[in-house]
Design a protein around this motif. Structure first.
Motif, PDB file in Angstrom:
ATOM      1  N   SER A  36       0.662  -1.009   0.144  1.00 48.23           N
ATOM      2  CA  SER A  36       0.060   0.223  -0.155  1.00 48.23           C
ATOM      3  C   SER A  36       0.742   1.259   0.262  1.00 48.23           C
ATOM      4  CB  SER A  36      -1.066  -0.079   1.447  1.00 48.23           C
ATOM      5  OG  SER A  36      -1.532   0.658   1.585  1.00 48.23           O
ATOM      6  N   LYS A  38       0.580   5.660  -1.443  1.00 52.35           N
ATOM      7  CA  LYS A  38       0.291   6.661  -2.018  1.00 52.35           C
ATOM      8  C   LYS A  38       1.151   7.191  -3.238  1.00 52.35           C
ATOM      9  CE  LYS A  38      -2.664   8.386   1.385  1.00 52.35           C
ATOM     10  NZ  LYS A  38      -4.030   8.419   0.853  1.00 52.35           N
ATOM     11  N   PRO A  41      -0.966   8.219  -9.208  1.00 51.02           N
ATOM     12  CA  PRO A  41      -2.300   7.347 -10.494  1.00 51.02           C
ATOM     13  C   PRO A  41      -1.128   7.402 -11.892  1.00 51.02           C
ATOM     14  CG  PRO A  41      -3.155   9.906  -9.517  1.00 51.02           C
ATOM     15  CD  PRO A  41      -1.542   9.928  -9.452  1.00 51.02           C
ATOM     16  N   PRO A  46      -2.338  -0.360  -8.405  1.00 53.29           N
ATOM     17  CA  PRO A  46      -3.476  -1.413  -8.425  1.00 53.29           C
ATOM     18  C   PRO A  46      -3.297  -2.416 -10.012  1.00 53.29           C
ATOM     19  CG  PRO A  46      -4.461   0.807  -8.144  1.00 53.29           C
ATOM     20  CD  PRO A  46      -3.958   1.660  -9.157  1.00 53.29           C
ATOM     21  N   GLY A 137     -14.139  -1.984   0.684  1.00 54.78           N
ATOM     22  CA  GLY A 137     -12.820  -1.476  -0.635  1.00 54.78           C
ATOM     23  C   GLY A 137     -13.748  -2.767  -1.497  1.00 54.78           C
ATOM     24  N   GLU A 139     -15.736  -2.368  -5.404  1.00 55.42           N
ATOM     25  CA  GLU A 139     -16.686  -1.521  -6.115  1.00 55.42           C
ATOM     26  C   GLU A 139     -17.281  -2.465  -7.439  1.00 55.42           C
ATOM     27  OE1 GLU A 139     -14.396   2.064  -7.058  1.00 55.42           O
ATOM     28  OE2 GLU A 139     -12.332   0.370  -7.137  1.00 55.42           O
ATOM     29  N   TRP A 176      -8.946  -1.629  -5.053  1.00 57.99           N
ATOM     30  CA  TRP A 176      -8.081  -0.627  -6.690  1.00 57.99           C
ATOM     31  C   TRP A 176      -8.345   0.474  -6.002  1.00 57.99           C
ATOM     32  CZ3 TRP A 176      -7.485  -4.570 -10.345  1.00 57.99           C
ATOM     33  CH2 TRP A 176      -6.948  -3.254 -11.323  1.00 57.99           C
ATOM     34  N   LYS A 177      -6.772   1.096  -4.824  1.00 59.72           N
ATOM     35  CA  LYS A 177      -6.111   1.728  -4.931  1.00 59.72           C
ATOM     36  C   LYS A 177      -5.270   1.837  -4.802  1.00 59.72           C
ATOM     37  CE  LYS A 177     -11.129   4.900  -3.531  1.00 59.72           C
ATOM     38  NZ  LYS A 177     -10.958   3.610  -3.897  1.00 59.72           N
ATOM     39  N   ASP A 178      -4.328   3.093  -5.159  1.00 54.95           N
ATOM     40  CA  ASP A 178      -2.873   2.519  -4.433  1.00 54.95           C
ATOM     41  C   ASP A 178      -2.705   2.677  -2.359  1.00 54.95           C
ATOM     42  OD1 ASP A 178      -2.393   3.870  -7.231  1.00 54.95           O
ATOM     43  OD2 ASP A 178      -1.470   6.032  -5.863  1.00 54.95           O
ATOM     44  N   PRO A 180      -5.564   1.581  -0.771  1.00 58.79           N
ATOM     45  CA  PRO A 180      -6.662   1.215  -0.155  1.00 58.79           C
ATOM     46  C   PRO A 180      -7.594   1.112   1.693  1.00 58.79           C
ATOM     47  CG  PRO A 180      -5.161  -1.104  -1.293  1.00 58.79           C
ATOM     48  CD  PRO A 180      -4.645  -0.095  -0.826  1.00 58.79           C
TER      49      PRO A 180
END
Length: 205
Positions: A36, A38, A41, A46, A137, A139, A176-178, A180
């Motif tokens: 994980s 940040k 983008p 992900p 988490g 979607e 599905w995030k840097d 999450p």
């Protein structure tokens, strides 16, 4: 970032090439999924993480998931002991043939369930959430691939997900995030890998 959508193909090719050149057969190959963090983008963090998961189609490969033990401000987890323990579990099972759980839940398949999707996992015995509560988490998206946050609930060794904003869900993804917020584990206290049920296409994140 340019190679993110083809990372699974490149990674598979590297492992296969090493095995061919070293002439030791399909020797065990263990790796750590990126943590994980940040990132920008544009780095498609992900996508790379899911490409690593997809590489597990190769025989005798194992992956240590670190999504839950990392610091979003540093791409290298300080908790090296947990990383080592998870790799050791994979080595004991894959290299030494011990009968033990060595992986957290891994996405297997998804199917329609009315206006919801039912998600099945491998390594899902005792599927649970860390700290209780509903799974976080997830979607879902319809054919337009526009993802919306989904409500999720455990159902045996699977999860049922839905969103009032997606009448006919087709795809599901998790974490599905840097960096999450996720909480899905199995009974061996090993975390589920982030995933997307969608086929990865060049330029798609």
């Amino acid at each position: 970032a340019a190679r993110a959508p083809i990372y699974d193909k490149v990674f598979e090719a590297m492992i296969t090439d090493w095995r061919r050149h070293w002439r030791q057969g399909d020797f065990p190959f263990l790796f750590v999924q990126i943590a994980s963090y940040k990132a920008s983008p544009a780095d498609l963090w992900p996508t790379v993480r899911d490409a690593q998961r997809r590489t597990l189609v190769l025989a005798n490969t194992g992956m240590a998931v670190t999504i839950d033990i990392s610091n979003p401000r540093s791409m290298h987890p300080a908790d090296k002991q947990s990383v080592g323990q998870r790799l050791a579990l994979a080595a004991r099972a894959i290299a030494y043939g011990e009968n033990l759980e060595f992986s957290g839940p891994l996405f297997r398949q998804v199917g329609a369930d009315g206006h919801s999707l039912r998600v099945w996992f491998d390594h899902a015995e005792g599927l649970t959430t860390k700290g209780g509560g509903e799974p976080m988490g997830f979607e879902v998206a319809g054919s337009d691939r526009k993802y919306r946050a989904a409500a999720a609930r455990l159902d045996g060794n699977g999860v049922i997900v839905s969103s009032p904003e997606v009448a006919e869900p087709k795809y599901v993804r998790y974490g599905w995030k840097d960096a999450p917020a996720v909480n899905l584990y199995n009974g061996a206290n090993l975390p589920a890998s982030p995933f997307s049920s969608e086929e990865l296409l060049p330029g798609v994140n």
